[in-house]
Structures are given as C-alpha cells and as structure tokens.
Write a protein that holds these residues in place. Sequence first.
Motif, PDB file in Angstrom:
ATOM      1  N   ASP A 138       0.869  -1.178   0.000  1.00  9.65           N
ATOM      2  CA  ASP A 138       0.000   0.000   0.000  1.00  9.65           C
ATOM      3  C   ASP A 138       0.907   1.230   0.000  1.00  9.65           C
ATOM      4  O   ASP A 138       1.801   1.334   0.846  1.00  9.65           O
ATOM      5  CB  ASP A 138      -0.874  -0.024   1.261  1.00  9.65           C
ATOM      6  N   ASP A 139       0.678   2.138  -0.929  1.00  8.92           N
ATOM      7  CA  ASP A 139       1.560   3.308  -1.051  1.00  8.92           C
ATOM      8  C   ASP A 139       1.622   4.117   0.229  1.00  8.92           C
ATOM      9  O   ASP A 139       2.662   4.638   0.614  1.00  8.92           O
ATOM     10  CB  ASP A 139       1.080   4.226  -2.183  1.00  8.92           C
ATOM     11  N   ASP A 140       0.475   4.266   0.895  1.00  4.65           N
ATOM     12  CA  ASP A 140       0.408   5.121   2.081  1.00  4.65           C
ATOM     13  C   ASP A 140       0.818   4.362   3.345  1.00  4.65           C
ATOM     14  O   ASP A 140       1.638   4.841   4.124  1.00  4.65           O
ATOM     15  CB  ASP A 140      -1.028   5.657   2.220  1.00  4.65           C
ATOM     16  N   LEU A 141       0.269   3.181   3.546  1.00  9.06           N
ATOM     17  CA  LEU A 141       0.469   2.459   4.812  1.00  9.06           C
ATOM     18  C   LEU A 141       1.638   1.480   4.778  1.00  9.06           C
ATOM     19  O   LEU A 141       1.942   0.864   5.784  1.00  9.06           O
ATOM     20  CB  LEU A 141      -0.816   1.700   5.179  1.00  9.06           C
ATOM     21  N   GLY A 142       2.275   1.333   3.626  1.00 11.60           N
ATOM     22  CA  GLY A 142       3.310   0.306   3.496  1.00 11.60           C
ATOM     23  C   GLY A 142       2.670  -1.024   3.146  1.00 11.60           C
ATOM     24  O   GLY A 142       2.884  -1.585   2.082  1.00 11.60           O
ATOM     25  N   GLU A 143       1.834  -1.509   4.057  1.00 13.90           N
ATOM     26  CA  GLU A 143       1.001  -2.682   3.780  1.00 13.90           C
ATOM     27  C   GLU A 143      -0.405  -2.397   4.273  1.00 13.90           C
ATOM     28  O   GLU A 143      -0.576  -1.712   5.287  1.00 13.90           O
ATOM     29  CB  GLU A 143       1.535  -3.915   4.520  1.00 13.90           C
ATOM     30  N   ARG A 144      -1.393  -2.940   3.583  1.00  8.23           N
ATOM     31  CA  ARG A 144      -2.768  -2.828   4.082  1.00  8.23           C
ATOM     32  C   ARG A 144      -3.279  -4.235   4.400  1.00  8.23           C
ATOM     33  O   ARG A 144      -2.875  -5.210   3.769  1.00  8.23           O
ATOM     34  CB  ARG A 144      -3.693  -2.111   3.085  1.00  8.23           C
ATOM     35  N   ILE A 145      -4.164  -4.277   5.395  1.00 12.11           N
ATOM     36  CA  ILE A 145      -4.681  -5.563   5.862  1.00 12.11           C
ATOM     37  C   ILE A 145      -5.886  -5.969   5.022  1.00 12.11           C
ATOM     38  O   ILE A 145      -6.837  -5.198   4.869  1.00 12.11           O
ATOM     39  CB  ILE A 145      -5.101  -5.442   7.338  1.00 12.11           C
ATOM     40  N   ILE A 146      -5.839  -7.212   4.504  1.00 12.31           N
ATOM     41  CA  ILE A 146      -6.967  -7.749   3.732  1.00 12.31           C
ATOM     42  C   ILE A 146      -7.507  -8.975   4.472  1.00 12.31           C
ATOM     43  O   ILE A 146      -6.727  -9.836   4.885  1.00 12.31           O
ATOM     44  CB  ILE A 146      -6.532  -8.227   2.314  1.00 12.31           C
ATOM     45  N   ALA A 147      -8.822  -9.043   4.633  1.00  5.87           N
ATOM     46  CA  ALA A 147      -9.431 -10.231   5.245  1.00  5.87           C
ATOM     47  C   ALA A 147     -10.178 -11.011   4.167  1.00  5.87           C
ATOM     48  O   ALA A 147     -11.021 -10.448   3.460  1.00  5.87           O
ATOM     49  CB  ALA A 147     -10.389  -9.819   6.353  1.00  5.87           C
ATOM     50  N   TRP A 148      -9.830 -12.288   4.024  1.00  2.00           N
ATOM     51  CA  TRP A 148     -10.494 -13.198   3.080  1.00  2.00           C
ATOM     52  C   TRP A 148     -11.455 -14.040   3.899  1.00  2.00           C
ATOM     53  O   TRP A 148     -11.022 -14.827   4.750  1.00  2.00           O
ATOM     54  CB  TRP A 148      -9.457 -14.079   2.384  1.00  2.00           C
ATOM     55  N   VAL A 149     -12.758 -13.853   3.661  1.00  7.61           N
ATOM     56  CA  VAL A 149     -13.758 -14.425   4.561  1.00  7.61           C
ATOM     57  C   VAL A 149     -14.678 -15.403   3.832  1.00  7.61           C
ATOM     58  O   VAL A 149     -15.243 -15.064   2.777  1.00  7.61           O
ATOM     59  CB  VAL A 149     -14.612 -13.286   5.189  1.00  7.61           C
ATOM     60  N   VAL A 150     -14.790 -16.609   4.371  1.00  5.40           N
ATOM     61  CA  VAL A 150     -15.838 -17.531   3.927  1.00  5.40           C
ATOM     62  C   VAL A 150     -16.995 -17.312   4.897  1.00  5.40           C
ATOM     63  O   VAL A 150     -16.869 -17.605   6.092  1.00  5.40           O
ATOM     64  CB  VAL A 150     -15.358 -19.000   3.991  1.00  5.40           C
ATOM     65  N   PRO A 151     -18.115 -16.760   4.422  1.00  9.37           N
ATOM     66  CA  PRO A 151     -19.184 -16.432   5.368  1.00  9.37           C
ATOM     67  C   PRO A 151     -19.914 -17.676   5.874  1.00  9.37           C
ATOM     68  O   PRO A 151     -19.957 -18.706   5.206  1.00  9.37           O
ATOM     69  CB  PRO A 151     -20.129 -15.546   4.557  1.00  9.37           C
ATOM     70  N   ALA A 152     -20.452 -17.547   7.060  1.00 13.44           N
ATOM     71  CA  ALA A 152     -21.322 -18.597   7.603  1.00 13.44           C
ATOM     72  C   ALA A 152     -22.746 -18.145   7.317  1.00 13.44           C
ATOM     73  O   ALA A 152     -23.217 -17.184   7.926  1.00 13.44           O
ATOM     74  CB  ALA A 152     -21.095 -18.738   9.108  1.00 13.44           C
ATOM     75  N   GLY A 153     -23.416 -18.758   6.367  1.00 15.15           N
ATOM     76  CA  GLY A 153     -24.768 -18.328   5.996  1.00 15.15           C
ATOM     77  C   GLY A 153     -24.714 -17.001   5.251  1.00 15.15           C
ATOM     78  O   GLY A 153     -23.807 -16.770   4.444  1.00 15.15           O
ATOM     79  N   ASP A 154     -25.642 -16.078   5.587  1.00 14.42           N
ATOM     80  CA  ASP A 154     -25.662 -14.782   4.897  1.00 14.42           C
ATOM     81  C   ASP A 154     -24.432 -13.981   5.310  1.00 14.42           C
ATOM     82  O   ASP A 154     -24.169 -13.815   6.501  1.00 14.42           O
ATOM     83  CB  ASP A 154     -26.917 -13.991   5.288  1.00 14.42           C
ATOM     84  N   ALA A 155     -23.739 -13.463   4.296  1.00 15.44           N
ATOM     85  CA  ALA A 155     -22.506 -12.723   4.602  1.00 15.44           C
ATOM     86  C   ALA A 155     -22.826 -11.442   5.367  1.00 15.44           C
ATOM     87  O   ALA A 155     -23.747 -10.710   4.997  1.00 15.44           O
ATOM     88  CB  ALA A 155     -21.782 -12.391   3.300  1.00 15.44           C
ATOM     89  N   PRO A 156     -22.102 -11.163   6.454  1.00  8.48           N
ATOM     90  CA  PRO A 156     -22.258  -9.865   7.121  1.00  8.48           C
ATOM     91  C   PRO A 156     -21.713  -8.770   6.207  1.00  8.48           C
ATOM     92  O   PRO A 156     -21.020  -9.069   5.231  1.00  8.48           O
ATOM     93  CB  PRO A 156     -21.390 -10.004   8.381  1.00  8.48           C
ATOM     94  N   SER A 157     -21.989  -7.522   6.515  1.00  9.45           N
ATOM     95  CA  SER A 157     -21.444  -6.465   5.657  1.00  9.45           C
ATOM     96  C   SER A 157     -19.958  -6.281   5.958  1.00  9.45           C
ATOM     97  O   SER A 157     -19.480  -6.630   7.057  1.00  9.45           O
ATOM     98  CB  SER A 157     -22.178  -5.149   5.901  1.00  9.45           C
ATOM     99  N   GLU A 158     -19.238  -5.745   4.982  1.00 13.09           N
ATOM    100  CA  GLU A 158     -17.809  -5.468   5.168  1.00 13.09           C
ATOM    101  C   GLU A 158     -17.636  -4.544   6.362  1.00 13.09           C
ATOM    102  O   GLU A 158     -16.777  -4.761   7.226  1.00 13.09           O
ATOM    103  CB  GLU A 158     -17.261  -4.828   3.891  1.00 13.09           C
TER     104      GLU A 158
END
Length: 471
Positions: free
Chosen positions: A410-430
Amino acid sequence: MSALFSSPSNRVALRFGEQTLTHAELASCAGALARQLAGLPRVAVWATPAIETCVAVVAALLAGVPAVPLNPKVGERELAHIVADSAPAAVLAAPGAALPEGLRPVPRLDVTLDGRSDASFAEPGDEAPALVVYTSGTTGSPKGVVLPRRAITSTLDAVADAWQWTADDVLVHALPLFHVHGLILGVLGPLRLGGTLHHLGKFSTAALAEALSGDGTMMFGVPTMYHRIAEEVGDDPALAAALKGARLLVSGSAALPVRDHERIAAATGQRVVERYGMTETLMNTSVRADGDRKPGAVGLPLPGVQVRLVDDHGGQLEETGAVGEIQVRGPNLFTEYLNRPDATAEAFADGWFRTGDVGTRDPDGYYRIVGRKATDIIKSGGYKIGAGEIENALLEHPGVKEVAVTGEPDDDLGERIIAWVVPAGDAPSERELVDHVARLLTPHKRPRLVRFVESLPRNDMGKVMKRALRT
Ligand code: MLC
Ligand code: AMP
C-alpha cells in the motif's frame, strides 16, 4: 532526578499545544506522583498523546515501578488480555480521560501537573524492568516486552551519538506514546538529553511545517508520514522550506520507500536518515547524521550493538550481498516476554535475538532490510500486526466461517490488511466486520478490505496457502 534523565534545568522539556513543562517542573510534578507509586509492582499508563502521559511514565521510572503504556484506542479483547497478563496495580490517566469498562477493576490515579516534590529517588539497577510494551507476534495475543533500564539508556546514548543529538535540539513528532518509537526515542530521548520535545498531538503536514519553521530542529516519523510529506512537498513551498531548515529528519518502524526518500530530497535538499529498530531490541542500526544517506539502507550497527546475518541452518553469512535473517546482540535487548518463558527461549539462538527480518549487507557495512521470515506479520502505518490475531477476532463473529488475513503493498500504509472471509450463511457487511475488529482489538488492526470467497486455497495438509490470495 534519576540517572536515566538529565539534571533538571529551566529549559522546556515538553510542549504539547499550549502546555509546557520545563525539566525542573517535570522533575517536581513527576516526583510528587512517583511518591504515590513507590512500592507498587507495576502500573498501566493510559497513553493519550498528552503531556500527562509523559509525566506518568517519568513518575513510574523515578519510582522504579515498571510501566505498561496502553493504546487509548485499545479494543475490549486486547485490553482484557493486557490487563490480565500485566496485572497493573493502578492505571495512571489524565483527569477527565474516559477509561473503558475493562479498566474498571484497576484503581485509577489521576495525573496532575500541579504536584510538587523535590524528593530524590534511589536509582534502580540497570537490569530493573522499566517498561512493558505490548507487541504482536505471528500467532496469539500480543506479548509484553520487558525492557530494562539499560536497554533504554544504551539505545538513547547510541542514537544521540549517531545523530549528534544534544540538549539544543527541539524534536518534533506526532507519534503515538504507547510504542517504542514515540515513547522511548520520542519522549525519553529529549528528557535524557536535556532537550525539548514538541509533540503535535496528531500528525498533519501543516502542523509539522509550523513546528519546524519555529524552533523545531529534528523530526521523527514513520514512513506513512514521510509518504504524506512526499505527496505534498513538491507543491507546498512552506512545507519544503520548513523541512529544508531542519537539522535532521529521521524515519523508522518500517521501510521508507526510495521514491519517497528521493521526492523529499528533491524538494527540500534533505535526505531522510533511516534507522532500524524493534520493540524487543530498541535501536539496532542507523545511518549517522554525518554518514552517507543512501536511500533504502538502514545504516550501520549502532555503538555497542552486534548484528549478524544467518542462513536457514544457523550459519553466519559473511559475504557481501548474502541474504539472511538479521540477528542482534547487545545492551539494547529486552529481558523477556512477560509470563512467556517459552516465547522468550524461542526468540534467541545462541544468545542472539532472532529478529525475523531478512537483510543484506553492502560492501560499506550498511544493512538493507529486504523482507521478513513470517508471512503472518503485517506492518501497516508503522504498526506491527499479527495476522493470526485478526483471524481469531474475525472467527468470533457469527457471520464468519473461515478466514485468512494477508498484507498487501500500500503506497500510504506500506502494507494494508486484507481479510479473506468464507461467510457462515448470509454474509455480514464489510463494514460490520471492520468495526468488529476495531472494537475488539484496535482501529489500526482493522482490515482495509474484506473479500468474501467461497473457500480458501489449502495445500494437501489443509493449511491455507496465503501466497495464493491476491486482490
Ligand atoms: C477509522 N477509524 C476508526 C474506524 N475506521 N475507528 C474505529 N473504528 C473504525 N472502523 C479512525 C481511526 O481510529 C483514526 O482516528 C482515523 O479513523 C484514521 O485512521 P487510520 O486511517 O488508521 O490512520 P491515520 O490516522 O491516518 O494514521 C496514520 C498514522 C498512524 C501514520 C498517523 O498509522 C500512526 O501514528 N502510525 C505510527 C505507528 C508507530 O508509532 N509505530 C511504532 C512501533 S515501534 P483518529 O481519531 O486517530 O483520526 C517500532 C520499533 C521501531 O516499530 O523501529 O520504531
Ligand atoms: P515492532 O515490533 O512494532 O517494534 O516493529 C519492529 C519491526 O519493524 C522490525 O522487525 C522491522 O520489520 C520493522 N522496521 C523497523 N524499522 C525499520 C526500517 N527502518 N526499515 C524496515 N523495517 C523496519
């Protein structure tokens, strides 16, 4: 005052907005607080970016009581862990600061600036614990890094030598006061040298320009701050002039991109000095003020610090350009991880601390950091963040079945955190998941992006293949 600090003078020691304290005033009001702390096993400090935080830490150091600085944005899960692990006998906070529910069982002591005492305190031994600073690892909850007094004094003396840092310097920064960079270098540095800290409260290029065009002589910052300067300085003559007039600009806590180094140099004529440190080791290497300021290099081992490169089999690498793990030995090192003899033992190889950073050495002895052994450590905005800690937090959300957390450039933060999520049932919002992490852990550990996927890529052993996860 204790030998950790300079003898009290009438020079301004601390400036936070309109509030100032001279070294003599600080010694007196921190001395009064120290008398109340004497004999306590350990205290926590609610480390807001305020003058009271400095008074509280100085008081604890005078009293010889180890202090645990707390991030004032700490979430409930992380706070519960730190309180249980470090068992503070009291929490020191500015009057009126709202403390979270999790601190309710801990007796509160208000830090006021009007106490007066000229009591003197016996200087604890060099090995006495001074601070316990929490830092993330690859797995589990953050660990408490026990820093003895000699680590603090030796690192401050070493950087003072490298940077020709004296009592005449007015250091300007806006770093948080619950980590090594802002608290040890940024507060205890000026106090040990008899100089001045001007803390900006919150980082902005405008506030920085104003402070450096006043009496500020030095700046400390993380690369995200230098990136924001680099983005603006070409079009902002006042910012360029202020930086040009500074004696020294120092960057650390993460890699300063060469492009940002060069953009700042082009606009100001100033080459940023890089130094390499770690919570467990304080400062290891630095470019000297009178040294060659090569972009992308973190300089030479500091006085008293030994640095070596080691291959995967523990063999020491001597040849120029060889790539290996950076290991460190010296008086700058921590004593132990609090309550974690297992983790402490694992962190050392033959008395050398294994940093987990991967580096090389130039022909002139300068080190370069080229990577990191663990993929599960993320450096974002200069904060070290363990992927496992965020994964555990997300798994506590009922809408999350499986998760993997990665860091991406990430240009600004150096690295940005990404979460890869397999939802349980209906996906919650980001948004819900981002807020969940911010509330449980701390806002800087929140994912900047959540990707919902049907499954995670796994190898034959069932282990998630994080390198296959790319946005
Ligand atoms: C956003 N925010 C939220 C939120 N979303 N809060 C709660 N819930 C959410 N969902 C808030 C943040 O709390 C913050 O509030 C604001 O939004 C913006 O946050 P940000 O985008 O995360 O970052 P920013 O404020 O822009 O910070 C950038 C930064 C910071 C560079 C100023 O990352 C920083 O101070 N880094 C320094 C890290 C450091 O000191 N590391 C040293 C470790 S020691 P608000 O109110 O704050 O605006 C070490 C050893 C060594 O490494 O070598 O030095
Ligand atoms: P922390 O545990 O938060 O103290 O972070 C320490 C880590 O920050 C080190 O192990 C490095 O990975 C990184 N770091 C600190 N200074 C630098 C630097 N100048 N260049 C690259 N990485 C750095």
